[in-house]
Each structure stands twice: as structure tokens, then as C-alpha cells.
Design a protein around this motif. Structure first.
Motif, PDB file in Angstrom:
ATOM      1  N   VAL A   1       0.843  -1.193   0.000  1.00 50.51           N
ATOM      2  CA  VAL A   1       0.000   0.000   0.000  1.00 50.51           C
ATOM      3  C   VAL A   1       0.881   1.248   0.000  1.00 50.51           C
ATOM      4  CG1 VAL A   1      -1.751   1.331   1.251  1.00 50.51           C
ATOM      5  CG2 VAL A   1      -1.858  -1.181   1.239  1.00 50.51           C
ATOM      6  N   PRO A   2       0.903   1.991  -1.105  1.00 50.44           N
ATOM      7  CA  PRO A   2       1.603   3.285  -1.115  1.00 50.44           C
ATOM      8  C   PRO A   2       0.661   4.387  -0.661  1.00 50.44           C
ATOM      9  CG  PRO A   2       0.864   2.769  -3.320  1.00 50.44           C
ATOM     10  CD  PRO A   2       0.368   1.648  -2.433  1.00 50.44           C
ATOM     11  N   TYR A   3       1.192   5.378   0.034  1.00 49.10           N
ATOM     12  CA  TYR A   3       0.372   6.509   0.438  1.00 49.10           C
ATOM     13  C   TYR A   3       1.262   7.737   0.570  1.00 49.10           C
ATOM     14  CZ  TYR A   3       1.811   5.044   5.212  1.00 49.10           C
ATOM     15  OH  TYR A   3       2.524   4.682   6.328  1.00 49.10           O
ATOM     16  N   SER A   4       0.637   8.913   0.643  1.00 51.60           N
ATOM     17  CA  SER A   4       1.435  10.142   0.604  1.00 51.60           C
ATOM     18  C   SER A   4       0.697  11.278   1.306  1.00 51.60           C
ATOM     19  CB  SER A   4       1.743  10.541  -0.844  1.00 51.60           C
ATOM     20  OG  SER A   4       0.549  10.836  -1.549  1.00 51.60           O
TER      21      SER A   4
ATOM     22  N   ALA B   1      -5.013   9.722   1.963  1.00 50.34           N
ATOM     23  CA  ALA B   1      -3.578   9.608   1.686  1.00 50.34           C
ATOM     24  C   ALA B   1      -3.252   8.418   0.802  1.00 50.34           C
ATOM     25  CB  ALA B   1      -2.803   9.507   3.001  1.00 50.34           C
ATOM     26  N   SER B   2      -4.036   7.355   0.898  1.00 50.79           N
ATOM     27  CA  SER B   2      -3.758   6.141   0.138  1.00 50.79           C
ATOM     28  C   SER B   2      -4.429   6.122  -1.230  1.00 50.79           C
ATOM     29  CB  SER B   2      -4.167   4.906   0.952  1.00 50.79           C
ATOM     30  OG  SER B   2      -5.535   4.975   1.304  1.00 50.79           O
ATOM     31  N   ILE B   3      -5.134   7.209  -1.572  1.00 42.43           N
ATOM     32  CA  ILE B   3      -5.659   7.359  -2.931  1.00 42.43           C
ATOM     33  C   ILE B   3      -4.761   8.355  -3.653  1.00 42.43           C
ATOM     34  CG2 ILE B   3      -7.607   8.044  -4.356  1.00 42.43           C
ATOM     35  CD1 ILE B   3      -9.456   7.298  -2.037  1.00 42.43           C
ATOM     36  N   LEU B   4      -3.861   7.853  -4.446  1.00 45.05           N
ATOM     37  CA  LEU B   4      -2.900   8.702  -5.135  1.00 45.05           C
ATOM     38  C   LEU B   4      -3.529   9.324  -6.381  1.00 45.05           C
ATOM     39  CD1 LEU B   4       0.170   6.275  -4.903  1.00 45.05           C
ATOM     40  CD2 LEU B   4      -0.535   8.036  -3.277  1.00 45.05           C
ATOM     41  N   SER B   5      -2.889  10.367  -6.874  1.00 42.63           N
ATOM     42  CA  SER B   5      -3.410  11.036  -8.070  1.00 42.63           C
ATOM     43  C   SER B   5      -3.343  10.112  -9.280  1.00 42.63           C
ATOM     44  CB  SER B   5      -2.601  12.304  -8.351  1.00 42.63           C
ATOM     45  OG  SER B   5      -1.286  11.962  -8.777  1.00 42.63           O
ATOM     46  N   LYS B   6      -4.126  10.422 -10.290  1.00 46.72           N
ATOM     47  CA  LYS B   6      -4.169   9.606 -11.502  1.00 46.72           C
ATOM     48  C   LYS B   6      -2.776   9.446 -12.110  1.00 46.72           C
ATOM     49  CE  LYS B   6      -6.114   9.444 -16.172  1.00 46.72           C
ATOM     50  NZ  LYS B   6      -7.019  10.121 -17.150  1.00 46.72           N
ATOM     51  N   ALA B   7      -2.038  10.556 -12.192  1.00 47.11           N
ATOM     52  CA  ALA B   7      -0.711  10.507 -12.822  1.00 47.11           C
ATOM     53  C   ALA B   7       0.231   9.586 -12.054  1.00 47.11           C
ATOM     54  CB  ALA B   7      -0.126  11.914 -12.903  1.00 47.11           C
ATOM     55  N   VAL B   8       0.211   9.673 -10.723  1.00 50.14           N
ATOM     56  CA  VAL B   8       1.110   8.845  -9.916  1.00 50.14           C
ATOM     57  C   VAL B   8       0.663   7.389  -9.952  1.00 50.14           C
ATOM     58  CG1 VAL B   8       2.043   8.455  -7.601  1.00 50.14           C
ATOM     59  CG2 VAL B   8       1.769  10.789  -8.469  1.00 50.14           C
TER      60      VAL B   8
END
Length: 331
Positions: free
Chosen positions: A239-242, A292-299
Motif C-alpha cells: 500500500v503506497p500513500y502520501s 492519503a492512500s488514494i494517489l493522483s491519476k498521474a502517480v
């Protein structure tokens, strides 16, 4: 590479006039620099492994700089440390024994020790001088350093994990310096390390989480995307998040990984926060982590298409290197 430029009563000519005072400047890319005003330089020194500075900044309070890269700032370090620590601890059913790789600042241990399930935290940092420095100057973490549940070890994290042959951990946290060329710890971001050391030292249902560098629309391809892809080669669930950290001038990324499913909704996270964590989080709750765990479309698209695996001989590094130049130690 960060540097202190035109300190005391010096003047920086920015092409549009003059800025008086003392400024910190960090090169983010070849053609992009981030700078802010200082009240003073509280400390500047060189350890066996890295350069270290403590700055009193006007916009962010006290700021810790290691090898020319801003590590944390007083005003917003809670965003980084709550994001690094709490998701993995909350997703685990009963986290008792935790290992921190790095974390010499003490803030990661501070957040871990807020969890009432935690019985032992092993914090392993390679640099005694940095740990001693943070103990002396970062008073916000004084209680964490004195907590009897904390075992502080000065060693290379890989060597320490391998040395503890019979030990295993519910959660392992990578609070390491960024993978900088020439830095002390980029080898601890490799597939072989994750596979042969990290995975073998996790208990059943164990979780690994690491800070993973800049994660903005443009900056995530430095290391975030390939670290995500590397962990996908080792663990079943990743799980990536930011989150945005103002003092970093960017979105920052973390990656959580396990061989057990990582599934909790916002309400379940909030309930666990209430049951397990002493005091109130300043940043993280269930809805915040869901966001945080819903990244942008581009990423997202970039991560899905990433093929690079972080291995010895094919490392990627964030911009900068392990030294500070033109630094003036004024008070």
C-alpha cells in the motif's frame, strides 16, 4: 545539497532586489531550489557518517538537516511521523515488538510508544553522534528516550537484524535517510535486503513500512515508484500513500507491505485509534489515511507501469549528495 548562504547581515541578490538576513537553501533539482529565512544556526558539525545541523528557522521552527537534506522541522514533523508509524501499527492486530531502522531523532519511537499494545521498541541507528545530538536538542522526544520499553542500539540496521538470529518483529519501520548517492543507507532499500532480511525477521502477519521519498506528480519517479515496484516483488500486499509536508516543499511518500491483507475502513481505523493510542493525533485519522492512500491519476498510472527494481548496481537516488558546503556556523 543544502547550504547556509549569506548569513548574519549578508545579502542575497535574487535579481529582483535584496533579501537581508540568513537563509537556508536546498537544491531540489538542478534548476529548482527551496530556501527559507533563519533566525540562527544552533549547531553545525560533522559525525563519522554525515553532516548535521540544527537550524532555528523563521517559518518552521527548529529544523534538523543531515547531509544537506532537511529531515524534519518542528512545525510539521508530526505529519511525517504519524504517517510513518500509525497506519502499520493500526493495521496489525496486536503489535507488541517493533524494530526501527534509523530513527535517531527519536520522533518515530515517540509515536510508537503512544500505542498501548507496544511492549518493546528496538531503535537501531548507525550514528551515535546524531542520537546524542537529538537527545540534547530535541526536547519534545525526551520522554521517549527515557521510556523503559525503548532499547537503543548503535549499529548498522542490517547487521543488527542479522545478529538477532532468534528475534522477530510484529512491525519493522524504515525511518532511514533518503537514498542519496554516497549516503550511509541506500543499500537498505534494495530487493535483496527486503527479501533476505526484512521478510525473514517479520512474524506471521507482520508489517513492514518505510519512508519512500518524494511522491509528487513530478518527483515520485526519483525513488517512490521503484521502491513500490520493488516491494511488490517481495510482499503480497503493498500500500503506497502520501501527504504534503510544507517544510519539504513537496508531497512525501510511504509504503506499507505485508503478506497478510491490509484492509481497514475509515471507521475501523478511527475505532482502533481511540482504543490504542494515548493522546490525540494532530494529523492522522481514518478519513485522512483513506485520502492519503488514494494517489493522483498521474502517480497511480506511473506506479502501475513501473518496471525498475531497486537492486545493488541499479540504484536510484534522490537529487543531492552527502555533504554540506559553504555552511557558516553563526549563532
Amino acid at each position: 545539497m543544502g547550504e547556509i548562504a549569506a548569513c548574519s547581515n549578508g545579502i542575497i541578490n535574487n535579481g529582483n532586489g535584496s533579501r537581508k538576513g540568513c537563509w537556508y537553501e536546498e537544491e531540489i533539482e538542478d534548476n529548482l531550489r527551496w530556501c527559507f529565512a533563519l533566525n540562527s544556526i544552533l549547531h553545525s558539525g560533522v559525525t563519522q557518517y554525515q553532516d548535521i545541523q540544527l537550524l532555528d528557522t523563521k517559518p518552521f521552527g527548529k529544523a534538523l538537516v543531515i547531509d544537506g537534506k532537511l529531515q524534519s522541522a518542528e512545525s510539521d514533523e508530526f505529519i511525517y511521523h504519524e504517517s510513518l508509524v500509525h497506519p502499520a501499527l493500526l493495521y496489525h492486530s496486536n503489535p507488541k515488538i517493533i524494530f526501527i531502522m534509523g530513527g535517531g531523532e527519536g520522533s518515530t519511537a515517540r509515536e510508537l510508544l503512544r500505542h498501548n499494545t507496544v511492549e518493546k521498541v528496538v531503535m537501531c541507528d548507525i550514528d551515535q553522534d546524531v542520537v546524542d545530538f537529538c537527545k540534547s536538542y530535541l526536547l519534545v522526544n525526551k520522554e521517549a528516550f527515557c521510556d523503559p520499553r525503548l532499547e537503543l542500539i548503535i549499529n548498522d540496521a542490517r547487521q543488527e537484524l542479522e545478529r538477532r538470529e532468534d528475534d522477530s518483529y510484529d512491525v519493522i519501520i524504515g525511518d532511514l535517510a533518503d537514498p542519496i548517492e554516497g549516503g550511509p543507507c541506500y543499500q537498505l532499500y534494495t530487493k535483496s535486503f527486503y527479501e533476505s532480511v526484512i521478510k525473514s525477521k517479520l512474524k506471521k502477519d507482520g508489517i513492514f513500512v518505510t519512508q519512500a521519498g518524494p511522491a509528487g506528480v513530478f518527483s515520485h519517479t526519483e525513488v517512490f515508484s521503484c521502491l513500490y515496484n520493488t516491494l511488490r516483488q517481495v510482499f503480497k500486499y503493498v500500500v503506497p500513500y502520501s501527504a504534503h509536508i510544507p517544510s519539504y516543499a513537496d508531497i512525501w511518500g510511504w509504503i506499507m507491505a505485508s503478506d497478510s491483507p491490509l484492509v481497514l475502513n475509515s471507521d475501523e481505523l478511527d475505532l482502533k485509534i481511540k482504543q490504542r493510542i494515548e493522546g490525540e493525533n494532530r494529523f492522522l485519522d481514518g478519513k485522512t489515511f483513506a485520502s492519503a492512500s488514494i494517489l493522483s491519476k498521474a502517480v497511480r498510472k506511473s506506479l502501475d507501469n513501473e518496471t525498475h527494481v531497486y537492486c545493488e548496481g541499479s540504484e536510484r537516488f534522490i537529487h543531492g549528495h552527502g555533504s554540506v558546503s559553504a555552511a557558516a556556523a553563526h549563532k
